[in-house]
Design a protein around this motif. Sequence first.
Motif, PDB file in Angstrom:
ATOM      1  N   ILE A  20       0.864  -1.182   0.000  1.00 46.35           N
ATOM      2  CA  ILE A  20       0.000   0.000   0.000  1.00 46.35           C
ATOM      3  C   ILE A  20       0.897   1.227   0.000  1.00 46.35           C
ATOM      4  N   THR A  21       0.699   2.067  -1.001  1.00 48.34           N
ATOM      5  CA  THR A  21       1.519   3.277  -1.133  1.00 48.34           C
ATOM      6  C   THR A  21       0.716   4.502  -0.698  1.00 48.34           C
ATOM      7  N   GLY A  22       1.346   5.652  -0.785  1.00 46.30           N
ATOM      8  CA  GLY A  22       0.704   6.907  -0.401  1.00 46.30           C
ATOM      9  C   GLY A  22      -0.241   7.462  -1.448  1.00 46.30           C
ATOM     10  N   ASP A  23      -0.321   6.833  -2.623  1.00 44.88           N
ATOM     11  CA  ASP A  23      -1.269   7.288  -3.647  1.00 44.88           C
ATOM     12  C   ASP A  23      -2.691   7.062  -3.155  1.00 44.88           C
ATOM     13  N   PRO A  24      -3.563   8.078  -3.212  1.00 45.96           N
ATOM     14  CA  PRO A  24      -4.925   7.920  -2.675  1.00 45.96           C
ATOM     15  C   PRO A  24      -5.683   6.723  -3.252  1.00 45.96           C
ATOM     16  N   GLN A  25      -5.583   6.501  -4.547  1.00 48.52           N
ATOM     17  CA  GLN A  25      -6.298   5.380  -5.155  1.00 48.52           C
ATOM     18  C   GLN A  25      -5.733   4.050  -4.668  1.00 48.52           C
ATOM     19  N   GLN A  26      -4.412   3.949  -4.581  1.00 53.01           N
ATOM     20  CA  GLN A  26      -3.779   2.729  -4.081  1.00 53.01           C
ATOM     21  C   GLN A  26      -4.133   2.488  -2.615  1.00 53.01           C
ATOM     22  N   ARG A  27      -4.152   3.564  -1.842  1.00 54.49           N
ATOM     23  CA  ARG A  27      -4.468   3.445  -0.419  1.00 54.49           C
ATOM     24  C   ARG A  27      -5.895   2.937  -0.224  1.00 54.49           C
ATOM     25  N   GLU A  28      -6.841   3.475  -0.994  1.00 53.96           N
ATOM     26  CA  GLU A  28      -8.233   3.034  -0.870  1.00 53.96           C
ATOM     27  C   GLU A  28      -8.375   1.569  -1.291  1.00 53.96           C
ATOM     28  N   GLY A  29      -7.700   1.184  -2.377  1.00 50.42           N
ATOM     29  CA  GLY A  29      -7.726  -0.216  -2.799  1.00 50.42           C
ATOM     30  C   GLY A  29      -7.144  -1.128  -1.730  1.00 50.42           C
ATOM     31  N   GLY A  30      -6.091  -0.675  -1.078  1.00 53.66           N
ATOM     32  CA  GLY A  30      -5.483  -1.441   0.004  1.00 53.66           C
ATOM     33  C   GLY A  30      -6.432  -1.607   1.179  1.00 53.66           C
ATOM     34  N   ARG A  31      -7.165  -0.549   1.482  1.00 55.77           N
ATOM     35  CA  ARG A  31      -8.153  -0.640   2.572  1.00 55.77           C
ATOM     36  C   ARG A  31      -9.228  -1.667   2.248  1.00 55.77           C
ATOM     37  N   GLU A  32      -9.674  -1.686   0.986  1.00 54.45           N
ATOM     38  CA  GLU A  32     -10.693  -2.655   0.578  1.00 54.45           C
ATOM     39  C   GLU A  32     -10.170  -4.084   0.692  1.00 54.45           C
ATOM     40  N   ARG A  33      -8.926  -4.305   0.269  1.00 53.30           N
ATOM     41  CA  ARG A  33      -8.352  -5.640   0.383  1.00 53.30           C
ATOM     42  C   ARG A  33      -8.163  -6.023   1.853  1.00 53.30           C
ATOM     43  N   PHE A  34      -7.739  -5.067   2.694  1.00 52.86           N
ATOM     44  CA  PHE A  34      -7.590  -5.329   4.127  1.00 52.86           C
ATOM     45  C   PHE A  34      -8.929  -5.767   4.709  1.00 52.86           C
ATOM     46  N   ARG A  35     -10.022  -5.049   4.383  1.00 56.46           N
ATOM     47  CA  ARG A  35     -11.354  -5.425   4.887  1.00 56.46           C
ATOM     48  C   ARG A  35     -11.741  -6.831   4.410  1.00 56.46           C
ATOM     49  N   PHE A  36     -11.446  -7.118   3.141  1.00 58.48           N
ATOM     50  CA  PHE A  36     -11.746  -8.437   2.587  1.00 58.48           C
ATOM     51  C   PHE A  36     -11.095  -9.526   3.438  1.00 58.48           C
ATOM     52  N   TYR A  37      -9.810  -9.388   3.673  1.00 57.26           N
ATOM     53  CA  TYR A  37      -9.083 -10.393   4.461  1.00 57.26           C
ATOM     54  C   TYR A  37      -9.597 -10.454   5.903  1.00 57.26           C
ATOM     55  N   ARG A  38      -9.786  -9.307   6.534  1.00 61.98           N
ATOM     56  CA  ARG A  38     -10.223  -9.265   7.934  1.00 61.98           C
ATOM     57  C   ARG A  38     -11.592  -9.914   8.093  1.00 61.98           C
ATOM     58  N   GLU A  39     -12.532  -9.618   7.184  1.00 62.66           N
ATOM     59  CA  GLU A  39     -13.882 -10.173   7.272  1.00 62.66           C
ATOM     60  C   GLU A  39     -13.896 -11.685   7.115  1.00 62.66           C
ATOM     61  N   ARG A  40     -12.878 -12.231   6.472  1.00 61.50           N
ATOM     62  CA  ARG A  40     -12.812 -13.669   6.251  1.00 61.50           C
ATOM     63  C   ARG A  40     -11.897 -14.377   7.251  1.00 61.50           C
ATOM     64  N   GLY A  41     -11.383 -13.641   8.223  1.00 56.00           N
ATOM     65  CA  GLY A  41     -10.621 -14.234   9.314  1.00 56.00           C
ATOM     66  C   GLY A  41      -9.164 -14.556   9.027  1.00 56.00           C
ATOM     67  N   PHE A  42      -8.602 -13.987   7.965  1.00 61.00           N
ATOM     68  CA  PHE A  42      -7.174 -14.216   7.692  1.00 61.00           C
ATOM     69  C   PHE A  42      -6.327 -13.579   8.790  1.00 61.00           C
ATOM     70  N   PRO A  43      -5.240 -14.232   9.204  1.00 58.13           N
ATOM     71  CA  PRO A  43      -4.305 -13.586  10.138  1.00 58.13           C
ATOM     72  C   PRO A  43      -3.568 -12.450   9.402  1.00 58.13           C
ATOM     73  N   LEU A  44      -3.613 -11.249   9.974  1.00 56.58           N
ATOM     74  CA  LEU A  44      -3.071 -10.060   9.323  1.00 56.58           C
ATOM     75  C   LEU A  44      -1.931  -9.461  10.130  1.00 56.58           C
ATOM     76  N   LYS A  45      -0.915  -8.977   9.415  1.00 56.14           N
ATOM     77  CA  LYS A  45       0.174  -8.225  10.026  1.00 56.14           C
ATOM     78  C   LYS A  45       0.446  -7.018   9.146  1.00 56.14           C
ATOM     79  N   THR A  46       0.790  -5.910   9.780  1.00 56.41           N
ATOM     80  CA  THR A  46       1.151  -4.721   9.011  1.00 56.41           C
ATOM     81  C   THR A  46       2.584  -4.318   9.335  1.00 56.41           C
ATOM     82  N   HIS A  47       3.253  -3.817   8.318  1.00 55.54           N
ATOM     83  CA  HIS A  47       4.623  -3.313   8.445  1.00 55.54           C
ATOM     84  C   HIS A  47       4.656  -1.922   7.847  1.00 55.54           C
ATOM     85  N   ASN A  48       4.853  -0.909   8.699  1.00 56.16           N
ATOM     86  CA  ASN A  48       4.978   0.454   8.208  1.00 56.16           C
ATOM     87  C   ASN A  48       6.424   0.694   7.819  1.00 56.16           C
ATOM     88  N   LEU A  49       6.613   1.100   6.587  1.00 52.73           N
ATOM     89  CA  LEU A  49       7.968   1.295   6.074  1.00 52.73           C
ATOM     90  C   LEU A  49       8.340   2.761   6.055  1.00 52.73           C
TER      91      LEU A  49
END
Length: 138
Positions: A109-138
């Motif tokens: 997920i980059t700082g581009d607004p469109q990329q960031r929103e797409g990343g949020r949608e994918r994060f919700r997808f994974y979270r709603e389905r119970g995938f184990p999630l980790k984030t790394h801020n670079l």
Amino acid sequence: MTEVLFYITEQAGTGVRDALAWRIAEKAWRQGRQIYVHCQDETHAGELDQQFWAQPASGFLPHALLGESPAPVVLGFGDDPGGHHDVLINLAAAVPDFVTRFERAAEMITGDPQQREGGRERFRFYRERGFPLKTHNL
């Protein structure tokens, strides 16, 4: 279940996501992992293939397009990642249907607004389905 790692950067601009994918693939390769980089389409896979040969000038990442010679890093697109099941790096806009075939999946997920929103949608997808999630801020 597939572990999903989100790599988040504030950097924005053309090529940031692809460059980050190279870094993640290179790190996983050095750990002895097999990597499938899921591209948006055939054009993107071809462009990424060229970029992976060129960058960084001081490094080397053994890779090939899906269906070419075997390599530890494979670039592909579409609905079939072949026999890959270790590490998935997703550069497509949506979560691929085959994500559960992999031990790990990486999302950039980059700082581009469109990329960031797409990343949020994918994060919700994974979270709603119970995938184990980790984030790394670079």
